[in-house]
Design a protein around this motif. Sequence first.
Motif, short mmCIF file in Angstrom:
data_model
loop_
_atom_site.label_atom_id
_atom_site.label_comp_id
_atom_site.label_asym_id
_atom_site.label_seq_id
_atom_site.Cartn_x
_atom_site.Cartn_y
_atom_site.Cartn_z
N PHE A 126 0.84 -1.21 0.00
CA PHE A 126 0.00 0.00 0.00
C PHE A 126 0.88 1.26 0.00
O PHE A 126 0.58 2.24 -0.69
N VAL A 127 1.99 1.22 0.76
CA VAL A 127 2.93 2.37 0.78
C VAL A 127 3.41 2.64 -0.65
O VAL A 127 3.45 3.78 -1.11
N ASP A 128 3.75 1.56 -1.36
CA ASP A 128 4.31 1.73 -2.71
C ASP A 128 3.27 2.19 -3.73
O ASP A 128 3.57 2.97 -4.63
N THR A 129 2.04 1.69 -3.56
CA THR A 129 1.04 2.02 -4.59
C THR A 129 0.27 3.31 -4.26
O THR A 129 -0.50 3.79 -5.08
N THR A 130 0.50 3.82 -3.05
CA THR A 130 -0.22 5.04 -2.63
C THR A 130 0.80 6.02 -2.07
O THR A 130 0.78 6.36 -0.88
N PRO A 131 1.73 6.48 -2.89
CA PRO A 131 2.90 7.19 -2.35
C PRO A 131 2.59 8.50 -1.67
O PRO A 131 3.37 8.97 -0.85
N GLY A 132 1.43 9.11 -1.95
CA GLY A 132 1.17 10.45 -1.41
C GLY A 132 0.65 10.48 0.02
O GLY A 132 0.59 11.53 0.64
N PHE A 153 9.14 4.84 6.09
CA PHE A 153 9.95 6.05 6.28
C PHE A 153 11.36 5.88 5.72
O PHE A 153 12.32 6.44 6.25
N SER A 154 11.49 5.03 4.70
CA SER A 154 12.78 4.92 4.01
C SER A 154 12.94 6.18 3.16
O SER A 154 11.93 6.83 2.80
N TRP A 155 14.17 6.50 2.80
CA TRP A 155 14.36 7.71 1.98
C TRP A 155 13.62 7.64 0.64
O TRP A 155 12.99 8.62 0.23
N PHE A 212 10.88 10.35 -0.35
CA PHE A 212 11.04 11.10 -1.61
C PHE A 212 9.78 10.95 -2.48
O PHE A 212 9.25 11.92 -3.02
N ASN A 213 9.28 9.71 -2.58
CA ASN A 213 8.06 9.48 -3.39
C ASN A 213 6.88 10.26 -2.83
O ASN A 213 6.05 10.79 -3.57
N ASN A 261 4.72 16.35 5.82
CA ASN A 261 5.09 14.93 5.73
C ASN A 261 6.58 14.71 5.95
O ASN A 261 6.99 13.73 6.57
N LEU A 262 7.38 15.66 5.48
CA LEU A 262 8.83 15.54 5.69
C LEU A 262 9.15 15.67 7.18
O LEU A 262 9.88 14.87 7.76
#
Length: 532
Positions: free
Chosen positions: A340-346, A411-413, A417-418, A432-433
């Motif tokens: 979900f993190v990967d497919t919903t980056p925002g 919370f990987s870089w 970044f994404n 978010n940052l």
Amino acid sequence: MRKLRIAIIELVTKGTTRTLYSSVMHANLAGIMPQIVAVWCEEEGHDVTFVCCTHRENLTAEIPTDVDLVFISSFTQAAQLAYALSNLFRSRGAVTALGGPHARCYPQDAQQYFDYVLGFTDKAVICDLLLDCSPHRPVGLYLTADRQPATLPGVRRRWKFIAQTLRKAPLLKIVPMIGSLGCPYNCNFCIDSEVPYQPLGLDIIKEDLRFLRGKFRRPGVGWHDPNFGVRFNVFMDAIEEAVPPGSVKFIAESSLSILSEPHLKRLKRNGFMGILPGIESWYDLGKKSKTGQLKGIDKVRQVSEHVNMILRYLPYVHTNFIQGLDVDQGPEPFELTKRFVDTTPGTFLAFSLLTAFGQAAPLNLELQRAGRVLPFPFHFLNNHHAMNVKPKHYSWLEFYDRLIDLTKHSFSWPAIFNRFKANRGMISRSMNLLRAVSSEGFGRIKYHTEMRRRLETDRQVRRYFDQETTELPQFFVDQVRKDLGPLWEWLPQGALYHDQNAYLALEEGHLSTPAAIVSDSDSWAAARVAAP
Ligand code: B12
Ligand code: SF4
């Protein structure tokens, strides 16, 4: 009635903290009720000193030494701080009263340290307390209305206390408002699962929004409704009638089932900037997320699409997940959330550890009956610093390994970044940052990793987690002492410990405490009822 000198202290943190996030955000985490209690006390003719404690302030200096009555508003994570403060003010001759989530979840424990402990609170409850205002020791009096209040003072009447609190918010200023109480859903882990949904008056809301436009160029409002937008159209009609579209910025907690595309269009038009839907689980609670019977990867796909759609309309989305639910087992739930993190980056993801907050929710009774609730001190019960429910399908080591792995992934870089790339606008991006590099992202990875290390190397900690002992490991004692600072000296003896099965004992009739139910028609002070 004699004129009382009253202090109202709201604790939005559990101890001394100096993080960047806390200085920007803590004053924005203030609640509505402490301000309301302050309004009611002034309306009754008393002198009020109000302090929202973001924990940079020197409370003992800000509160007059000769107060008659001190109200403290506390979440469970700040209970030890609240108990220490109550002890300090009682030693100076004051009567003390506790309200807020901790009082609703652990009333019997709090009664040992406060003269009054308040459940549902309306003006009648406060007036009766003010009339009585006397020490109740060694066991405090539990006062509660028989239901949530029918009406609450709005922003205009609370303004003096709101303005004072927001002076502590240097950048973002969010005014707390509320349009409804309770919830029509019945998630069995939630404090509102059995509290009927009840809208509050629209006229007050309209008046407040107009009032705020006279105070700020473009005000920011955070809705504190447990589930915003249940009566969506009625509510949005009221907002549209009160203020021009987009002239007020809004944030709200709402379930995915409410966030359909037509609703999102209307939210966007009306200045909604941030929304916090609870997804909670890939295997359960489908009704709340409008995914029905869908489970596992099918639910991930649908929710991901849904959240990406929300992000096309609203710049900020924070999704909530509960870790350690009984429906979860093996690597899959965690791997699905990574997907979900990967497919919903925002979206920003918050991972809450399943926590049984005393008598908050029906599920807690089952967990206590099964002997699965651990007695972690309240100080750690904030969904992050300890999980007080023994997971059903994971060993502690496996659970922490998977939790750390998931948090590191989120919370990987590359993920940060994404997220940055996927977000629009400086506020969403910088928020978010900030959250990623501060206590919520990197801070949590560090904390969980330390807990995992202790589980392997600190025998005291391991035995405590495995329920072989209830003696509190030094590691936890040291943290409370550090967070309380000089107030540690005022923590009453025994106050680090509580009966984690008190709810069950109450239900089974093993606990009875002096209590009074107050309702508008049945005034406790007049009738002096003392019933269990
Ligand atoms: C809005 C909300 C927030 C907002 C506002 C917080 C705030 N300061 O009020 C935000 C987003 C900032 C927030 C943050 C957090 N929250 Co929150 N939040 C809620 C939510 C959704 C609604 C609470 C609400 O305002 N209801 C409306 C009010 C009017 O009703 P009420 O809360 O029932 O209060 C009644 C009585 O308790 C009493 N009362 C309340 N306060 C006071 C104060 C005094 C002085 C008196 C006399 C009486 C009194 O009067 C009210 C009317 O009857 C609840 C969940 C829910 N469904 O209720 C969780 C909830 C309160 N939050 C919870 C948690 C854990 C947190 C966080 C720790 C999460 C985190 N890890 O960051 C933080 C802590 C922030 C802090 N200030 O310390 C838990 C609290 C459990 C507990 N026992 O501590 C809850 C119950 C959710 C859950 N997990 O079940 N939260
Ligand atoms: S939808 Fe939210 S507020 Fe309503 S019962 Fe479920 S968790 Fe509680």
